[in-house]
Design an enzyme around this catalytic site. Structure first.
Site, PDB file in Angstrom:
ATOM      1  N   GLY A   1       0.821  -1.213   0.000  1.00  0.00           N
ATOM      2  CA  GLY A   1       0.000   0.000   0.000  1.00  0.00           C
ATOM      3  C   GLY A   1       0.849   1.253   0.000  1.00  0.00           C
ATOM      4  N   ASN A   2       0.223   2.383   0.253  1.00  0.00           N
ATOM      5  CA  ASN A   2       0.977   3.629   0.342  1.00  0.00           C
ATOM      6  C   ASN A   2       0.364   4.527   1.409  1.00  0.00           C
ATOM      7  OD1 ASN A   2      -1.031   5.513  -0.992  1.00  0.00           O
ATOM      8  ND2 ASN A   2      -0.772   3.984  -2.609  1.00  0.00           N
ATOM      9  N   ARG A   3       0.966   5.660   1.630  1.00  0.00           N
ATOM     10  CA  ARG A   3       0.604   6.493   2.788  1.00  0.00           C
ATOM     11  C   ARG A   3      -0.545   7.459   2.526  1.00  0.00           C
ATOM     12  NH1 ARG A   3       4.601   6.130   6.620  1.00  0.00           N
ATOM     13  NH2 ARG A   3       6.633   5.455   5.851  1.00  0.00           N
ATOM     14  N   SER A   4      -1.185   7.393   1.372  1.00  0.00           N
ATOM     15  CA  SER A   4      -2.234   8.380   1.082  1.00  0.00           C
ATOM     16  C   SER A   4      -3.412   8.218   2.047  1.00  0.00           C
ATOM     17  CB  SER A   4      -2.724   8.216  -0.353  1.00  0.00           C
ATOM     18  OG  SER A   4      -3.775   9.102  -0.581  1.00  0.00           O
TER      19      SER A   4
ATOM     20  N   ALA B   1      -3.568   7.856  -4.989  1.00  0.00           N
ATOM     21  CA  ALA B   1      -2.217   7.321  -5.169  1.00  0.00           C
ATOM     22  C   ALA B   1      -2.382   5.866  -5.607  1.00  0.00           C
ATOM     23  CB  ALA B   1      -1.448   7.413  -3.857  1.00  0.00           C
TER      24      ALA B   1
END
Ligand code: CTP
Length: 396
Positions: free
Chosen positions: A203-206, A270
């Site tokens: 995943g990512n930090r968005s 993102a």
């Protein structure tokens, strides 16, 4: 500021008490104008006590003060929450048989309707036509939220969260133009998750804050907003139809489906560029030993695909991308704007606590064939409005 809170006869009338409190506690003078039917759900003493003003659904009380004209004329904003199918129909046809509909005919200020009703009533051609008429005349009619209705039903028809309706009303009160009225807007938000096994993902930090701020500000400017949200835990913005997705492929499907007939698409999500080539059906166990490597395959580039589709077949008038960069911000942004075939690209610097998960942001909006626009550090809503200023200019 003088606010008229119209309340019509739906079960959601009780939620209007919270909306009323939000207005009064922030210093607004509120006149509550319920319909007779609304008083079957929440009684006159509640409205009178919470607003500090006498309350009547009739034009026949205090006739010497000519309330059916005075209340509407003095208002800075009229918000009808909940707005039933019946009150939308009466407003669309200019009927004036009670104090609320008379007020709607005499008000010259912005008017916001927050409909709430059963899905069948919301989707009925008669209601659709009435909503279209009200929107054409410049009223903000926010789409109801999707969720649990009275009884066991679920679907579109819920009154949005009162706090979100309040935020939308504040923006309308601040005099933002209703320049996206009648426009269909798609916003993607959040960050995709690419499954490794049933419990793990890449995943990512968005956080989705920027995409949600864009949806909120577009709805307050009159747009019909579809918000495709990837793994966001924020409250639904009033007026946005929220479609929840997890992976990049799901996001692509939802965005492409919503794009048909849209005037603008803003890709604030993102999106993971890669996903694991295989998704394990069972949880990978420690006892299996660590996998040697997780092989990745490329995800579709949704924004680039939207750009290509538009070149080939036409499509949304305005395409907006976002680019989070850690270095060479403007050079990378300019290259991306051209590569993805979009009209605007919002570039911001990320890393070290910048942008991700914070309520504020600063950015440069790169404009195809135009000068970049700097948006100073401030609430993500301000960046949202700066984007919509540019979008509205391109749409007009
Ligand atoms: N985007 C997309 N589909 C992808 C990746 C990104 O639609 N698979 C969109 C994002 O929503 C954003 C824009 O493209 O609006 C730019 O995203 P970014 O991740 O910065 O661009 P990349 O194409 O991943 O470029 P790079 O890896 O070179 O930074």
């Amino acid at each position: 500021m003088q606010v008229v809170l119209g309340v019509s006869g739906g079960i959601a009338a009780y939620k209007a008490c919270e909306l009323l409190r939000l207005f009064t506690e922030s210093g607004h003078e509120v006149r509550v104008v319920p319909t007779r039917e609304a008083l079957k759900f929440v009684g006159e003493p509640t409205w009178a006590a919470l607003s500090g003003h006498p309350v009547s659904p009739e034009v026949w009380d205090d006739v010497h003060e000519v309330p059916h004209v005075r209340i509407g004329k003095r208002a800075d904003l009229v918000v009808v929450a909940p707005a039933t199918a019946d009150v939308l129909a009466r407003a669309a046809h200019g009927l004036a048989g009670d104090l609320l509909t008379s007020t709607l005919l005499t008000a010259t200020c912005p008017v916001v309707f927050a409909p709430a009703m059963h899905t069948e009533m919301w989707q009925h051609p008669a209601t659709r036509a009435n909503v279209a008429t009200l929107r054409e005349r410049g009223a903000v009619v926010i789409d109801p939220a999707v969720g649990r209705l009275t009884g066991a039903d679920t679907g579109p028809g819920r009154l949005p969260d009162p706090a979100e309706i309040f935020q939308l009303c504040l923006r309308v009160l601040r005099g933002r133009p209703l320049d996206l009225s009648g426009r269909k807007i798609v916003v993607s938000a959040g960050g995709t998750r690419e499954a490794i096994d049933p419990v793990r993902y890449i995943g990512n930090r968005s956080s989705g804050l920027q995409g949600y701020a864009l949806a909120r500000t577009a709805a307050a400017r009159g747009a019909e907003v579809t918000l495709v949200a990837a793994n966001v835990t924020l409250p639904d913005p009033a007026g946005a139809t929220v479609v929840r997705v997890e992976s990049a492929n799901e996001l692509r499907e939802a965005v492409l489906a919503a794009t048909a007939g849209a005037d603008a698409v803003v890709m604030a999500a993102a999106v993971a560029d890669f996903r694991p080539a295989t998704r394990h059906d069972a949880k990978i166990k420690k006892t299996d030993g660590a996998p040697e490597a997780i092989h990745l395959v490329k995800n579709p580039d949704i924004l680039a695909e939207l750009g290509e589709r538009r070149r080939a077949h036409g499509g949304p008038t305005v395409l907006v991308g976002f680019a989070a960069e850690t270095h060479d911000v403007l050079a990378n942004g300019q290259a991306k704007l051209a590569r993805k075939g979009c009209d605007l690209l919002v570039v911001n610097q990320v890393g070290e606590g910048l942008a991700f998960g914070t309520p504020d942001n600063a950015a440069t909006v790169l404009v195809a064939g135009g000068e970049p626009v700097e948006v100073p550090f401030g609430p993500k809503e301000d960046l949202g409005d700066a984007v919509w200023d540019l979008v509205a200019a391109r749409l007009s």
